[in-house]
Design a protein around this motif. Structure first.
Motif, PDB file in Angstrom:
ATOM      1  N   ARG A  33       0.836  -1.204   0.000  1.00 54.31           N
ATOM      2  CA  ARG A  33       0.000   0.000   0.000  1.00 54.31           C
ATOM      3  C   ARG A  33       0.871   1.255   0.000  1.00 54.31           C
ATOM      4  O   ARG A  33       1.898   1.309   0.669  1.00 54.31           O
ATOM      5  CB  ARG A  33      -0.893  -0.040   1.232  1.00 54.31           C
ATOM      6  CG  ARG A  33      -1.796   1.148   1.458  1.00 54.31           C
ATOM      7  CD  ARG A  33      -2.588   0.924   2.734  1.00 54.31           C
ATOM      8  NE  ARG A  33      -3.255   2.106   3.213  1.00 54.31           N
ATOM      9  CZ  ARG A  33      -4.566   2.210   3.358  1.00 54.31           C
ATOM     10  NH1 ARG A  33      -5.342   1.195   3.046  1.00 54.31           N
ATOM     11  NH2 ARG A  33      -5.109   3.317   3.834  1.00 54.31           N
ATOM     12  N   ASN A  35       0.513   5.602   0.321  1.00 54.22           N
ATOM     13  CA  ASN A  35      -0.407   6.605   0.839  1.00 54.22           C
ATOM     14  C   ASN A  35       0.160   8.007   0.660  1.00 54.22           C
ATOM     15  O   ASN A  35       1.382   8.198   0.642  1.00 54.22           O
ATOM     16  CB  ASN A  35      -0.625   6.395   2.349  1.00 54.22           C
ATOM     17  CG  ASN A  35      -0.977   4.974   2.696  1.00 54.22           C
ATOM     18  OD1 ASN A  35      -1.987   4.433   2.292  1.00 54.22           O
ATOM     19  ND2 ASN A  35      -0.109   4.342   3.487  1.00 54.22           N
ATOM     20  N   ASN A  96       3.987   7.950   1.836  1.00 54.64           N
ATOM     21  CA  ASN A  96       4.242   6.836   2.751  1.00 54.64           C
ATOM     22  C   ASN A  96       4.067   5.536   1.990  1.00 54.64           C
ATOM     23  O   ASN A  96       3.102   5.394   1.234  1.00 54.64           O
ATOM     24  CB  ASN A  96       3.257   6.928   3.919  1.00 54.64           C
ATOM     25  CG  ASN A  96       3.168   5.662   4.721  1.00 54.64           C
ATOM     26  OD1 ASN A  96       2.324   4.793   4.447  1.00 54.64           O
ATOM     27  ND2 ASN A  96       4.023   5.530   5.706  1.00 54.64           N
ATOM     28  N   GLY A  97       4.986   4.607   2.179  1.00 54.04           N
ATOM     29  CA  GLY A  97       4.897   3.328   1.486  1.00 54.04           C
ATOM     30  C   GLY A  97       5.137   2.166   2.426  1.00 54.04           C
ATOM     31  O   GLY A  97       6.038   2.227   3.278  1.00 54.04           O
ATOM     32  N   ASN A  98       4.356   1.123   2.288  1.00 55.29           N
ATOM     33  CA  ASN A  98       4.532  -0.122   3.051  1.00 55.29           C
ATOM     34  C   ASN A  98       5.345  -1.074   2.182  1.00 55.29           C
ATOM     35  O   ASN A  98       4.848  -1.573   1.173  1.00 55.29           O
ATOM     36  CB  ASN A  98       3.158  -0.699   3.389  1.00 55.29           C
ATOM     37  CG  ASN A  98       3.242  -1.919   4.252  1.00 55.29           C
ATOM     38  OD1 ASN A  98       3.017  -3.047   3.820  1.00 55.29           O
ATOM     39  ND2 ASN A  98       3.580  -1.717   5.519  1.00 55.29           N
ATOM     40  N   ARG A 107       7.950  -2.790   6.517  1.00 55.31           N
ATOM     41  CA  ARG A 107       7.794  -1.605   7.361  1.00 55.31           C
ATOM     42  C   ARG A 107       7.381  -0.429   6.514  1.00 55.31           C
ATOM     43  O   ARG A 107       7.446  -0.473   5.293  1.00 55.31           O
ATOM     44  CB  ARG A 107       9.084  -1.290   8.125  1.00 55.31           C
ATOM     45  CG  ARG A 107      10.298  -1.054   7.271  1.00 55.31           C
ATOM     46  CD  ARG A 107      11.344  -0.200   7.949  1.00 55.31           C
ATOM     47  NE  ARG A 107      10.949   1.196   7.981  1.00 55.31           N
ATOM     48  CZ  ARG A 107      11.775   2.179   8.291  1.00 55.31           C
ATOM     49  NH1 ARG A 107      13.015   1.916   8.653  1.00 55.31           N
ATOM     50  NH2 ARG A 107      11.359   3.433   8.292  1.00 55.31           N
ATOM     51  N   ASP A 108       6.939   0.614   7.195  1.00 51.58           N
ATOM     52  CA  ASP A 108       6.542   1.843   6.523  1.00 51.58           C
ATOM     53  C   ASP A 108       7.743   2.765   6.348  1.00 51.58           C
ATOM     54  O   ASP A 108       8.552   2.935   7.267  1.00 51.58           O
ATOM     55  CB  ASP A 108       5.465   2.574   7.324  1.00 51.58           C
ATOM     56  CG  ASP A 108       4.088   1.962   7.142  1.00 51.58           C
ATOM     57  OD1 ASP A 108       3.167   2.354   7.870  1.00 51.58           O
ATOM     58  OD2 ASP A 108       3.938   1.095   6.263  1.00 51.58           O
ATOM     59  N   TYR A 109       7.814   3.383   5.187  1.00 49.02           N
ATOM     60  CA  TYR A 109       8.835   4.380   4.890  1.00 49.02           C
ATOM     61  C   TYR A 109       8.145   5.692   4.542  1.00 49.02           C
ATOM     62  O   TYR A 109       7.033   5.700   3.998  1.00 49.02           O
ATOM     63  CB  TYR A 109       9.715   3.926   3.715  1.00 49.02           C
ATOM     64  CG  TYR A 109      10.561   2.724   4.026  1.00 49.02           C
ATOM     65  CD1 TYR A 109      10.041   1.440   3.926  1.00 49.02           C
ATOM     66  CD2 TYR A 109      11.882   2.868   4.457  1.00 49.02           C
ATOM     67  CE1 TYR A 109      10.813   0.324   4.227  1.00 49.02           C
ATOM     68  CE2 TYR A 109      12.657   1.764   4.760  1.00 49.02           C
ATOM     69  CZ  TYR A 109      12.116   0.493   4.647  1.00 49.02           C
ATOM     70  OH  TYR A 109      12.878  -0.602   4.964  1.00 49.02           O
ATOM     71  N   TRP A 110       8.839   6.796   4.834  1.00 49.88           N
ATOM     72  CA  TRP A 110       8.278   8.126   4.621  1.00 49.88           C
ATOM     73  C   TRP A 110       9.195   8.953   3.738  1.00 49.88           C
ATOM     74  O   TRP A 110      10.421   8.862   3.835  1.00 49.88           O
ATOM     75  CB  TRP A 110       8.100   8.852   5.951  1.00 49.88           C
ATOM     76  CG  TRP A 110       7.016   8.277   6.810  1.00 49.88           C
ATOM     77  CD1 TRP A 110       7.142   7.266   7.711  1.00 49.88           C
ATOM     78  CD2 TRP A 110       5.649   8.681   6.840  1.00 49.88           C
ATOM     79  NE1 TRP A 110       5.930   7.004   8.298  1.00 49.88           N
ATOM     80  CE2 TRP A 110       4.994   7.873   7.780  1.00 49.88           C
ATOM     81  CE3 TRP A 110       4.910   9.646   6.168  1.00 49.88           C
ATOM     82  CZ2 TRP A 110       3.629   7.992   8.072  1.00 49.88           C
ATOM     83  CZ3 TRP A 110       3.562   9.780   6.460  1.00 49.88           C
ATOM     84  CH2 TRP A 110       2.940   8.960   7.392  1.00 49.88           C
TER      85      TRP A 110
END
Length: 120
Positions: A33, A35, A96-98, A107-110
């Protein structure tokens, strides 16, 4: 190492349009996902739009019908087309990317954020 790099922000008049891009760079296996969030001064971070790896989308009520999220999986890039912009859309927009990295898990990255200012 994974980096999300945003571009496309700027100053636009009310009623105008902008297109934000967010490219994922680095060594990873797959992106799930993705975002777009935004944060205005003095306000909490808000989820604006989301898109799954299969292309399903979701939007905040405040942007439905005006914003469109899309992605190009071959380019590891997500876009946010913003039309009919209003002064209340002014904020820093963050990608934001999963993301799954082999050996490191999911993990999520920003991204670092890009400023969008809607003003006459």
């Amino acid at each position: 190492q994974v980096q999300l790099v945003e571009s496309g922000g700027g100053l636009v008049q009310p009623g105008g349009s902008l297109r934000l891009s967010c490219a994922a760079n680095g060594n990873f296996f797959t992106i799930n996902r993705m975002n777009w969030y935004r944060q205005a001064p003095g306000k909490e971070r808000e989820l604006v739009a989301a898109i799954t790896s299969g292309g399903d989308t979701d939007y905040a009520d405040s942007v439905k019908g005006r914003f469109t999220i899309s992605r190009n999986n071959a380019k590891n890039t997500v876009y946010l087309q913003m039309n009919s912009l209003k002064p209340e859309d002014t904020a820093v927009y963050l990608c934001n990317g999963n993301i799954l990295r082999l050996g490191y898990g999911i993990r999520d990255y920003w991204g670092q954020g890009t400023q969008v200012t809607v003003s006459s």
